[in-house]
Design an enzyme around this catalytic site. Structure first.
Site, PDB file in Angstrom:
ATOM      1  N   ARG A   1      29.554  20.598  29.501  1.00  0.00           N
ATOM      2  CA  ARG A   1      30.956  20.897  29.766  1.00  0.00           C
ATOM      3  C   ARG A   1      31.555  19.759  30.582  1.00  0.00           C
ATOM      4  O   ARG A   1      30.848  19.102  31.348  1.00  0.00           O
ATOM      5  CB  ARG A   1      31.079  22.195  30.581  1.00  0.00           C
ATOM      6  CG  ARG A   1      30.753  23.452  29.804  1.00  0.00           C
ATOM      7  CD  ARG A   1      31.885  23.815  28.838  1.00  0.00           C
ATOM      8  NE  ARG A   1      31.636  25.055  28.141  1.00  0.00           N
ATOM      9  CZ  ARG A   1      31.145  25.137  26.896  1.00  0.00           C
ATOM     10  NH1 ARG A   1      30.844  24.049  26.215  1.00  0.00           N
ATOM     11  NH2 ARG A   1      30.977  26.305  26.325  1.00  0.00           N
TER      12      ARG A   1
ATOM     13  N   HIS B   1      35.238  17.738  21.585  1.00  0.00           N
ATOM     14  CA  HIS B   1      34.489  19.005  21.688  1.00  0.00           C
ATOM     15  C   HIS B   1      34.171  19.574  20.298  1.00  0.00           C
ATOM     16  O   HIS B   1      34.528  20.712  19.978  1.00  0.00           O
ATOM     17  CB  HIS B   1      35.271  20.033  22.536  1.00  0.00           C
ATOM     18  CG  HIS B   1      34.381  21.111  23.107  1.00  0.00           C
ATOM     19  ND1 HIS B   1      34.559  21.663  24.344  1.00  0.00           N
ATOM     20  CD2 HIS B   1      33.286  21.735  22.597  1.00  0.00           C
ATOM     21  CE1 HIS B   1      33.628  22.586  24.562  1.00  0.00           C
ATOM     22  NE2 HIS B   1      32.839  22.644  23.516  1.00  0.00           N
TER      23      HIS B   1
HETATM   24  C1  GLV Z   1      30.835  25.164  22.653  1.00  0.00           C
HETATM   25  O1  GLV Z   1      31.016  24.373  23.497  1.00  0.00           O
HETATM   26  C2  GLV Z   1      30.073  26.355  22.812  1.00  0.00           C
HETATM   27  O2  GLV Z   1      29.885  26.834  23.944  1.00  0.00           O
HETATM   28  O3  GLV Z   1      29.624  26.886  21.799  1.00  0.00           O
END
Ligand code: GLV
Length: 308
Positions: free
Chosen positions: A223, A271
């Site tokens: 993250r 992401h």
């Molecule tokens: C993506 O970041 C997830 O948590 O699946």
């Protein structure tokens, strides 16, 4: 007895089709079309709605549509309602692909070559054998173990670090804060696959970078909150680190003008490392619901005290 889905709408349409095929008797709704809130027993969400407990009085199970659960405030869920992480094979496979791609990119200086191309520079860089490039993965859950399993085939010496001890064949495993400096000292490419918790927030900082061999490389697929951004820039600019691949940021999307966008030693993706695959996730959700009815343990159930 309704399943309510609140996440990416394109994938939501796929979920709806798969639910209609595989569980035709279980009504499935896409947010914001919630129907009678008292009917909602199962919620599948990325960013959960506010006031879950008051809005859905008969909720039995909540699923995070992703592998991470840091976007949920667990304290707002009634204690009898389990929160379950998406432990489905699709998400694992996609993460394995992205992590292998990025570790190889870092190993073979792709970030530097992209910067050279922008500058119209045609220059070789020395190649290091995989046997001499040590890869260390932080976070040895399902994803971390799967990534290490696939990285093995390239011949990198492998290590892993985890909060609690793990034993993985062919991987030197380190556990706990005391073992972290030793792990870092033996890691040329560092992969962060940790969950984001109060303990891991800001862990990728100047102090940690200084413990890596000089010129080490970083892949963050955890993250954005794991990383102290200014410390990364300073480490890259001073040669403490030589390149970074980042799939996550804080906030997302990364604001215009942020120094990561144009940094010659950073490769940034939005992401996308791994997303839940509806095809397999629907089976995971249906299986978890069935287990709940049979009173069995739930794989992926979040431990409220650990936070993942
Ligand atoms: C993506 O970041 C997830 O948590 O699946």
């Amino acid at each position: 007895m309704t399943v309510l889905y609140k996440a990416n709408m394109v994938r939501g349409a796929e979920w709806a089709t798969l639910f209609a095929e595989r569980a035709p008797d279980l009504p499935f709704r896409l947010w914001p079309d919630i129907g009678d809130p008292a009917e909602v027993r199962y919620l599948v969400a990325w960013v959960p709605p506010d006031d879950i407990a008051a809005t859905f009085p008969n909720l039995e199970l909540v699923f995070s549509v992703g592998a991470g659960v840091d976007q949920f405030d667990i304290t707002k869920l009634p204690p009898h309602v389990p929160l379950v992480r998406m432990l489905e094979p699709g998400i694992t496979e996609r993460m394995v692909e992205y992590a292998c791609m990025s570790v190889l990119a870092l190993h073979r200086d792709l970030v530097q070559f992209i910067a050279q191309q922008r500058e119209q520079v045609w220059r070789e860089l020395p190649v290091t054998q995989t046997g001499k490039r040590r890869v260390g993965v932080m976070g040895l859950g399902l994803l971390g173990q799967a990534v290490l399993g696939r990285l093995k085939s390239f011949g990198f010496p492998l290590a892993g670090w985890n909060r609690s001890p793990r034993s993985i064949e062919g991987v030197t495993c380190y556990a706990g804060a005391d073992a972290l400096p030793d792990f870092l000292g033996h890691t040329d490419i560092l992969v962060c696959l940790l969950p984001l918790t109060p303990e891991t927030r800001g862990l990728l900082n100047a102090n940690l970078f200084a413990r890596l061999p000089r010129g080490a490389r970083l892949l963050n697929v955890g993250r954005g909150g794991h990383l102290i951004e200014a410390d990364l820039i300073a480490a890259l600019d001073s040669g403490v680190l030589s390149a970074a691949v980042l799939d996550v940021a804080e906030p997302e999307p990364l604001p215009a003008g942020h120094p990561f966008w144009g940094h010659p030693r950073i490769l940034l993706t939005p992401h996308i490392a791994s997303t839940t695959a509806p095809e397999t996730a629907v089976d995971f959700v249906l299986d978890t619901i069935a287990r709940r009815h049979r009173g069995e343990a739930l794989p992926g159930r979040v431990d409220r005290t650990r936070g993942y």
